[in-house]
Design an enzyme around this catalytic site. Structure first.
Site, mmCIF file in Angstrom:
data_model
loop_
_atom_site.group_PDB
_atom_site.id
_atom_site.type_symbol
_atom_site.label_atom_id
_atom_site.label_comp_id
_atom_site.label_asym_id
_atom_site.label_seq_id
_atom_site.Cartn_x
_atom_site.Cartn_y
_atom_site.Cartn_z
ATOM 1 N N GLU A 60 0.798 -1.230 0.000
ATOM 2 C CA GLU A 60 0.000 0.000 0.000
ATOM 3 C C GLU A 60 0.827 1.274 0.000
ATOM 4 O OE1 GLU A 60 -3.440 0.052 2.671
ATOM 5 O OE2 GLU A 60 -3.222 -2.105 2.833
ATOM 6 N N ASP A 101 -2.764 -4.757 3.442
ATOM 7 C CA ASP A 101 -3.044 -5.092 4.833
ATOM 8 C C ASP A 101 -4.143 -6.142 4.950
ATOM 9 O OD1 ASP A 101 -1.181 -3.207 5.612
ATOM 10 O OD2 ASP A 101 -2.655 -1.618 5.862
ATOM 11 N N ASP A 117 -6.950 -6.507 6.580
ATOM 12 C CA ASP A 117 -8.208 -6.094 7.176
ATOM 13 C C ASP A 117 -9.168 -5.833 6.025
ATOM 14 O OD1 ASP A 117 -7.337 -3.716 6.100
ATOM 15 O OD2 ASP A 117 -7.019 -2.717 8.013
ATOM 16 N N GLU A 131 -10.268 -3.130 4.681
ATOM 17 C CA GLU A 131 -9.812 -2.101 3.746
ATOM 18 C C GLU A 131 -8.706 -2.649 2.857
ATOM 19 O OE1 GLU A 131 -11.147 1.677 2.744
ATOM 20 O OE2 GLU A 131 -11.694 0.513 4.523
ATOM 21 N N TYR A 177 1.045 -4.879 13.055
ATOM 22 C CA TYR A 177 -0.025 -4.096 12.429
ATOM 23 C C TYR A 177 -0.803 -3.311 13.477
ATOM 24 C CZ TYR A 177 -3.719 -2.958 9.147
ATOM 25 O OH TYR A 177 -4.600 -2.285 8.343
ATOM 26 N N ARG A 198 -3.814 -1.651 13.298
ATOM 27 C CA ARG A 198 -5.275 -1.563 13.315
ATOM 28 C C ARG A 198 -5.835 -2.912 13.757
ATOM 29 N NH1 ARG A 198 -4.146 1.448 8.533
ATOM 30 N NH2 ARG A 198 -4.558 3.670 8.862
ATOM 31 N N HIS A 225 -5.083 -10.420 14.023
ATOM 32 C CA HIS A 225 -5.029 -11.555 14.930
ATOM 33 C C HIS A 225 -4.170 -11.340 16.163
ATOM 34 C CE1 HIS A 225 -7.162 -13.698 11.895
ATOM 35 N NE2 HIS A 225 -6.186 -13.609 11.024
#
Length: 913
Positions: free
Chosen positions: A11, A97, A99, A101, A324, A326, A371
């Site tokens: 990203e 990522d 998630d 998004e 990560y 988030r 996780h």
């Protein structure tokens, strides 16, 4: 992985550089720089689409809620570069990522790049950027999870529908340019409700007594707890209306008089130890950080806003320092637990590590964005000392905070003893008991590494911390050294801070980790919430918006309803709920099995009294109104006898943003109205025109103006009548002391200094940015306001003879020098520009955000920001979309019925327009 060339898409450029270091020459790592596609606003749709089913929302609400996507204009170069790299690749890894998004970004990349069917496409995920994690991710790839993509796409469509249906109502009934949002409106309501509580709050006075007592081994202080057999009321016993709460009706409320009488009666009375209790004290460490708890603690301890904390955390993650960022999970992996326990034993001693590892359980049942909790990266953590030479400023402070919290989570409990003593005093027919408590920490345990912060309490802080009481025994007599009466007034509920607002959203299940920072930032950017220090204060516009939404769209600012929407999205992410069915119910629901749908609610809106929505009664005939140009107080005109004057213009006064809603009392409003009476302060008469000159206080500050006479019978429209001359006061002038002479000077502006040879006038004027000269279209700044009236033509010619400098002064030296950019090989500096400080290498400029300070920008941060800006390419004003995509009907049916199919089949194919 051997043989061939492999394209890895992540990203951000920073992440691409970090990952590139861990992969061999066979890998090309490039960045998408976030999303490459989005649903356009209707005005940006192609001409032939504006009248079709997508014309209103960019979403076809009549046929399956299919969104219409276009490649963002500023991402076309990025997409072209990725397609070029893809032609040379033998494998495509989508490493965004893990998630919702990130999953959606991966799907959009796949749909836009359209790799050949023979080209292997693999979804690569990881939670930290270390060599081992990247290698493991290469060996354990998967396909795109269509359920996660569905949940993200549905969230985006929900936000579009709510915003585009409700915002126009706000424009019509309150003022233009306002916006309503699915989560931002709920967050705004929280802040407004807290301010309403403060506005309705009635303070209550109460007193207490602090005694100082001496035993053989030392003296200590204690608070009065009962008097003559009744418990003494404290601040927490009072309700917000100033009365005692039902459970405290029997409590004794001490007044100043009764307290002084009691102290006189008990002065020098001996104190007897009536009760003494001692019990073990144990305190467990806090769980590792989630996104929410990290934002809260960064606000409390580092004074970082939610958005700034996430920006710093993002940089730490992309450069391989933390996992990560988030996540709403508090669990740690086995290697993280081992690393934490090992470092705790190494740095603090084996006695600081419990026999068994600690396992934390996430409270939220829907915690699945990632996780693992936020922790230092790797199977052996780098200590703050290890990274001190690599990180600085906020990056170092935030890494240190994360490291401390993670290590402390696996350390032993803090141990100690809590002692409580109750003293009895009796004299002159009066009795009272005093109580003192103290906790003595005998083993610090995890406190040796870290202690969690706390939000401010309205009832004060507990002072029973690490305080040691002297040795005593029951029945022992103590000397009463001093009894001190103390008066208190109850305080209103504390305003939200960014930290406590994030906590409130999380507790109510509103939003998700990836949305907290943007939600808190959005309500401030929209002007609904203003900052006063760290406190969040709602604007009057926010009051009007929340009132309209509560009265006419209650479900969409209802906390439980918004939380249920999040739960439905979680179910969708797990494949338990269909996307189309949920959106249909949300938009067109009939109210039988749930709330009435959004469309039905808007269609059946009925009449809304805009005046009532924008009005708040202050008291004594004074009303606050929210107008197009801001808030103002209004009072109907009355004669000397207090009778209403029919047809008379009401008295009005603008209300500054500096006045918080709970501070706008009747007395304050009356003061404003008196200061801003329509006739102003009469300064005298202009001898040349005969017009009266007055001084007033206006919305944009104090000013002077002439009063033009009214001509009886004149029917000329107001817009065509001559305008009175006005002039803003100079900074050296004061509204209370400005004279007629001062006013006439201001009304004479602009002043003609002289005329050039070609007949052009040179004038001296006072503008928005200060005093200046003007010759045609050429202007020059003046150094002082006095020069407006004193500068001569000769001095003006000298000023114009000098080379023109950009802005109001000569070029300033850089605010900071940051080394050399590795790409452009030019020096990086931070300069002060017209719109604030910015980073530049002479070719690329990056403005600093309002939350960033010059001091915190390091060379590393500057290089990354410049690289990100270059990757985005030059900004384009407007570019027609050549390629658009829609989701086909068949794809929706396919993915809802067959979850096992590949992600490419489960999402729609691309359609060229």
């Amino acid at each position: 992985m051997t043989g061939g060339r492999h394209l890895v898409i992540v990203e951000s450029p920073a992440k691409a550089r970090t990952i590139g270091r861990y992969l061999g020459d066979d890998f090309i790592v490039q960045a998408s720089v976030g999303h490459i596609r989005d649903i356009p606003v209707p005005r940006d749709l192609p001409a032939d689409m504006k009248k079709g089913p997508y014309g209103r929302f960019g979403v076809d609400v009549e046929d399956g809620f299919d969104p219409y996507y276009i490649v963002s204009p500023d991402k076309k170069k990025t997409v072209a570069d990725l397609k070029k790299a893809l032609k040379e690749a033998d494998t495509l890894y989508l490493a965004t990522d893990e998630d919702r998004e990130g999953e959606a970004i991966a799907w959009h990349l796949l749909e836009t790049l359209k790799p050949k069917k023979s080209l292997p496409v693999k979804r690569m995920v990881f939670h930290e950027i270390t060599k081992d994690a990247i290698q493991a991710a290469l060996e354990n790839t998967r396909e795109i999870d269509s359920h996660l993509v569905d949940a993200q796409e549905t969230r985006r469509i929900l936000d579009r529908l709510v915003g585009f249906e409700l915002s126009p109502v706000l424009w019509r009934k309150i003022k233009p340019s306002l916006s309503a949002g699915r989560v931002q409106s709920v967050a705004t309501r929280l802040v407004v409700e807290r301010e309403r509580e403060r506005m309705a709050f009635v303070p209550a006075d109460y007193w207490d007594v602090t005694g100082t007592f001496a035993a053989e081994t030392g003296q200590f202080s204690a608070k009065i707890s009962t008097v003559d057999g009744s418990r003494v009321a404290t601040g927490s016993d009072f309700a917000d209306d100033g009365t005692l709460k039902p459970k405290a009706k029997t409590a004794a409320v001490l007044t100043e008089e009764s307290t002084k009488t009691l102290v006189e009666a008990l002065t020098d009375a001996p104190a007897e130890v009536a009760a003494l209790e001692s019990k073990p004290y144990t305190r467990r460490p806090a769980a590792p950080f989630t996104t929410s708890s990290l934002q809260q603690e960064a606000s409390r301890k580092l004074r970082l806003g939610a958005r700034q904390a996430m920006r710093v955390a993002q940089s730490l993650y992309e450069n391989g320092y933390i996992t990560y960022m988030r996540t709403d999970s508090v669990t740690l992996s086995g290697e993280a637990i081992k690393a934490s326990r090992g470092q705790a034993a190494e740095l603090y001693g084996s006695q600081y590590v419990p026999d068994k590892p600690r396992y934390y359980q996430t409270k939220s049942q829907s915690a699945q964005e990632a996780h693992e909790a936020i922790r230092p990266a790797g199977d052996r953590f780098r200590t703050p000392a290890d990274v001190a030479g690599q990180l600085s400023g906020d990056e170092f402070r935030l890494y240190e905070l994360i490291w401390k919290r993670t290590v402390a989570s696996q350390m032993a409990d803090a141990k100690g003893t809590t002692s409580t003593v109750e003293l009895s005093l009796e004299q002159s027919g009066r009795t009272a008991t005093f109580r003192a408590a103290g906790t003595v920490i005998t083993f610090r345990g995890f406190l040796a590494a870290y202690e969690e912060g706390r939000d401010a309490s309205r009832y004060g802080n507990d002072d029973s911390g690490d305080k040691r009481l002297p040795q005593m025994e029951e029945g022992q007599q103590l000397d009463t050294r001093e009894l001190t009466p103390d008066g208190h007034t109850t305080t209103p509920p504390p305003r939200y801070t960014e930290a406590s607002l994030v906590r409130a959203l999380e507790e109510r299940g509103i939003g998700r980790p990836s949305t907290y920072a943007s939600t808190v930032a959005t309500v401030q950017d929209r002007g609904y919430v203003l900052r006063r220090g760290s406190a969040l204060v709602p604007s009057w516009t926010a009051f009007a918006v929340v009132r309209l939404l509560e009265e006419h769209f209650g479900a969409f600012v209802d906390y439980d309803f918004t939380a249920q929407m999040e739960q439905q999205l979680d179910r969708m992410a797990q494949g338990e709920l269909g996307r189309k069915e949920y959106l249909e119910e949300f938009y067109r629901g009939d109210g039988e099995n749930g709330p009435i749908g959004l469309k039905r609610m808007v269609d059946d809106l009925g009449d809304i009294d805009a005046r009532a929505i924008n009005s708040i009664e202050i008291g004594e005939g004074i009303t606050l109104r929210v107008g197009r140009y801001g808030a103002y107080v209004e009072r109907a005109a009355r004669d000397e006898n207090g009778e209403l004057i029919e047809g008379a213009t009401p008295q009005r006064s603008s209300v500054s943003d500096e006045v918080a809603p709970d501070e706008l009392t009747v007395a304050k409003a009356q003061e404003m109205l008196e200061r801003a009476k329509d006739d102003g302060r009469v300064l005298g008469t202009d001898p040349e025109t005969g017009h009266e000159v007055v001084a007033k206080d206006g919305r944009f500050g104090p000013y002077v103006t002439e009063v033009l006479p009214e001509i009886e019978g004149d029917k000329t429209p107001k817009s065509k009548k001559p305008k009175p001359r006005t002039g803003s006061l100079l900074t050296s002038m004061d509204l209370a002391t400005v004279t007629l002479e001062d006013a006439l000077k201001l009304l004479s502006l602009p002043r003609v200094v002289g005329t050039t040879e070609d007949g052009t006038d040179v004038t001296a004027q006072n503008g928005r940015y200060g005093p200046y000269l003007k010759k045609g279209t050429d202007s020059r700044s003046l150094e002082t306001e006095d020069q407006i009236f004193s500068i001569t033509m000769e001095e003006a010619e000298k000023l114009y003879a000098q080379p023109k400098t950009r802005g109001r002064a000569a070029a300033k030296p850089p605010l900071k020098e940051l080394g050399t950019d590795p790409t452009s090989e030019k020096p990086i500096v931070i300069k002060d520009g017209r719109f604030g400080p910015y980073i530049t290498d002479g070719a690329t400029n990056v403005s600093l955000r309002s939350t960033e300070s010059v001091e915190e920008i390091t060379e590393k941060v500057a290089i990354e920001k410049l690289a990100d800006k270059r990757a985005k390419g030059p900004a384009k004003k407007k570019a027609p979309a050549k390629r658009t995509t829609t989701r086909s009907k068949s794809s929706t049916a396919t993915k809802s019925s067959t979850a096992s199919k590949s992600s490419t089949a489960s999402k729609s194919s691309t359609a060229k327009k």
